[in-house]
Motif scaffolding. Structure first.
Motif, PDB file in Angstrom:
ATOM      1  N   SER A  58       0.828  -1.212   0.000  1.00  0.00           N
ATOM      2  CA  SER A  58       0.000   0.000   0.000  1.00  0.00           C
ATOM      3  C   SER A  58       0.856   1.254   0.000  1.00  0.00           C
ATOM      4  O   SER A  58       0.562   2.210  -0.734  1.00  0.00           O
ATOM      5  N   GLY A  93      -0.293  -7.753  -1.792  1.00  0.00           N
ATOM      6  CA  GLY A  93      -0.891  -6.820  -2.737  1.00  0.00           C
ATOM      7  C   GLY A  93      -1.635  -5.731  -2.007  1.00  0.00           C
ATOM      8  O   GLY A  93      -1.600  -5.631  -0.778  1.00  0.00           O
ATOM      9  N   THR A  94      -2.315  -4.912  -2.777  1.00  0.00           N
ATOM     10  CA  THR A  94      -3.106  -3.835  -2.182  1.00  0.00           C
ATOM     11  C   THR A  94      -4.269  -3.482  -3.093  1.00  0.00           C
ATOM     12  O   THR A  94      -4.178  -3.581  -4.312  1.00  0.00           O
ATOM     13  N   THR A  95      -5.363  -3.092  -2.477  1.00  0.00           N
ATOM     14  CA  THR A  95      -6.431  -2.464  -3.240  1.00  0.00           C
ATOM     15  C   THR A  95      -5.997  -1.035  -3.571  1.00  0.00           C
ATOM     16  O   THR A  95      -5.050  -0.508  -2.989  1.00  0.00           O
ATOM     17  N   GLY A 139      -9.822  -3.855  -6.569  1.00  0.00           N
ATOM     18  CA  GLY A 139     -10.058  -4.480  -5.271  1.00  0.00           C
ATOM     19  C   GLY A 139     -11.412  -4.137  -4.694  1.00  0.00           C
ATOM     20  O   GLY A 139     -12.359  -3.831  -5.413  1.00  0.00           O
ATOM     21  N   SER A 153     -14.222  -8.938  -6.030  1.00  0.00           N
ATOM     22  CA  SER A 153     -14.179  -9.920  -4.960  1.00  0.00           C
ATOM     23  C   SER A 153     -14.958 -11.162  -5.354  1.00  0.00           C
ATOM     24  O   SER A 153     -15.831 -11.121  -6.240  1.00  0.00           O
ATOM     25  N   ILE A 208     -10.335 -11.081  -2.479  1.00  0.00           N
ATOM     26  CA  ILE A 208     -10.494 -10.208  -3.628  1.00  0.00           C
ATOM     27  C   ILE A 208      -9.897 -10.863  -4.870  1.00  0.00           C
ATOM     28  O   ILE A 208      -9.038 -11.742  -4.776  1.00  0.00           O
ATOM     29  N   ARG A 235      -8.808  -8.973  -7.687  1.00  0.00           N
ATOM     30  CA  ARG A 235      -7.843  -8.095  -8.365  1.00  0.00           C
ATOM     31  C   ARG A 235      -7.140  -7.248  -7.325  1.00  0.00           C
ATOM     32  O   ARG A 235      -7.770  -6.763  -6.383  1.00  0.00           O
ATOM     33  N   ALA A 236      -5.817  -7.085  -7.494  1.00  0.00           N
ATOM     34  CA  ALA A 236      -5.030  -6.276  -6.566  1.00  0.00           C
ATOM     35  C   ALA A 236      -3.775  -5.800  -7.268  1.00  0.00           C
ATOM     36  O   ALA A 236      -3.350  -6.362  -8.280  1.00  0.00           O
ATOM     37  N   GLY A 247      -0.098  -6.006  -7.081  1.00  0.00           N
ATOM     38  CA  GLY A 247       0.811  -6.908  -6.385  1.00  0.00           C
ATOM     39  C   GLY A 247       2.065  -7.175  -7.174  1.00  0.00           C
ATOM     40  O   GLY A 247       2.232  -6.660  -8.281  1.00  0.00           O
ATOM     41  N   SER A 262     -11.597   2.196   2.837  1.00  0.00           N
ATOM     42  CA  SER A 262     -11.214   0.783   2.841  1.00  0.00           C
ATOM     43  C   SER A 262     -12.360  -0.037   3.427  1.00  0.00           C
ATOM     44  O   SER A 262     -13.306   0.505   4.013  1.00  0.00           O
TER      45      SER A 262
END
Length: 280
Positions: free
Chosen positions: A62, A106-108, A129, A149, A174, A176-177, A179, A203
């Motif tokens: 993130s 990973g991160t949204t 995400g 998700s 989820i 998709r991210a 990453g 979030s």
């Protein structure tokens, strides 16, 4: 409790100017030891990233993503091409920490920016995400982004109802991210600019604890963005605070009316009266 303050800015837009006010807050919550969320809120970009993976992997993901987007804003260009280049760099940054990251890291990334490059200003939301962008317009709250998700895919296919989704065991999974293993392109949605609009970018630590109508309630009760963000954070913590919580509240003031005695102004007015929410 983190200190929250409202920032404001008058920005030039085609035909006049626009008053913006916003506030951002992030909190570890009551059950997590580390805050893996990150936030950036500075005109023209307002984004939230919710990291995942290991004790520090999510933090790296993130923070790397937000740092690259911040650098993009400082360079002076915010558009889909610049955003996607920044995300490519963020993916490389995440992968450069193999001791702390893996394929599960990973991160949204979710947010909104103001596009003033055309004949009229537009908001553009971006999403990867399950963090969310909400818009409150004329008393109604709308979730603009669509979650990436497993649960959302089940709902879309008709195999799961929204009520069943609330406690589904795959609720945190989820699809998709951002990453280290692959590049991801955000979904974009363009929105017209309207007087009195209020955005909430958050979030899932907020949406786990507050319903959409709960979010609207605290916005209705608090006109100041900092007060609204603080009230939502307090409520989320009181309701359990099961995850990191990050919130941006962004208010849109009244654009100045363009000069009416030019053909350009008349044409722009016709375009604006016709505008609606559309997907890129």
């Amino acid at each position: 409790m983190p200190e929250v303050s409202t920032q404001s800015r008058t920005v030039p837009v085609p035909g006049g100017s626009l008053d913006l006010a916003w506030a951002a807050v992030t909190d570890t919550g009551r059950r997590r030891e580390v805050n893996q969320d990150a936030v950036f809120a500075a005109y023209p970009l307002f984004v939230v990233a919710d990291g995942m993976g290991g004790h520090v992997g999510g933090e790296i993901a993130s923070a790397s993503t937000i740092d690259r987007l911040k650098a993009m804003v400082e360079a002076g260009t915010v558009n889909p091409q610049a955003i996607e280049k920044a995300l490519v760099r963020a993916v490389k940054d995440i992968a450069s920490h193999p001791e702390a990251t893996d394929d599960g890291t990973g991160t949204t990334l979710t947010g909104v920016y103001l596009d003033t490059s055309g004949e009229s200003a537009h908001w553009v939301t971006l999403n990867i995400g399950d963090s969310r962008v909400y818009l409150v317009r004329e008393g109604s709250i709308i979730q603009i982004t669509t979650d990436h998700s497993v649960v959302q895919e089940l709902i879309a296919s008709g195999r799961l109802s929204p009520d069943e989704a609330e406690n589904h065991p795959y609720g945190n999974v989820i699809t998709r991210a951002v990453g280290p293993s692959e590049g991801v392109t955000p979904d974009y949605v363009r929105l017209d600019v309207a007087q009195g609009d209020r955005f909430v970018i958050c979030s899932d630590g907020l949406t786990k604890e507050l319903t959409d109508y709960g979010i609207r309630h605290f916005l209705d009760e608090n006109r100041d963005p900092a007060a609204a963000a603080t009230a939502m954070l307090d409520a989320a913590l009181e309701n359990g605070g099961r995850d990191n919580i990050t919130i941006i509240v962004l208010d849109v003031g009244t654009p100045e009316e363009p000069v009416d005695d030019t053909e350009e102004s008349a044409g722009r007015g016709a375009d604006e009266s016709d505008s609606s929410t559309t997907e890129d």
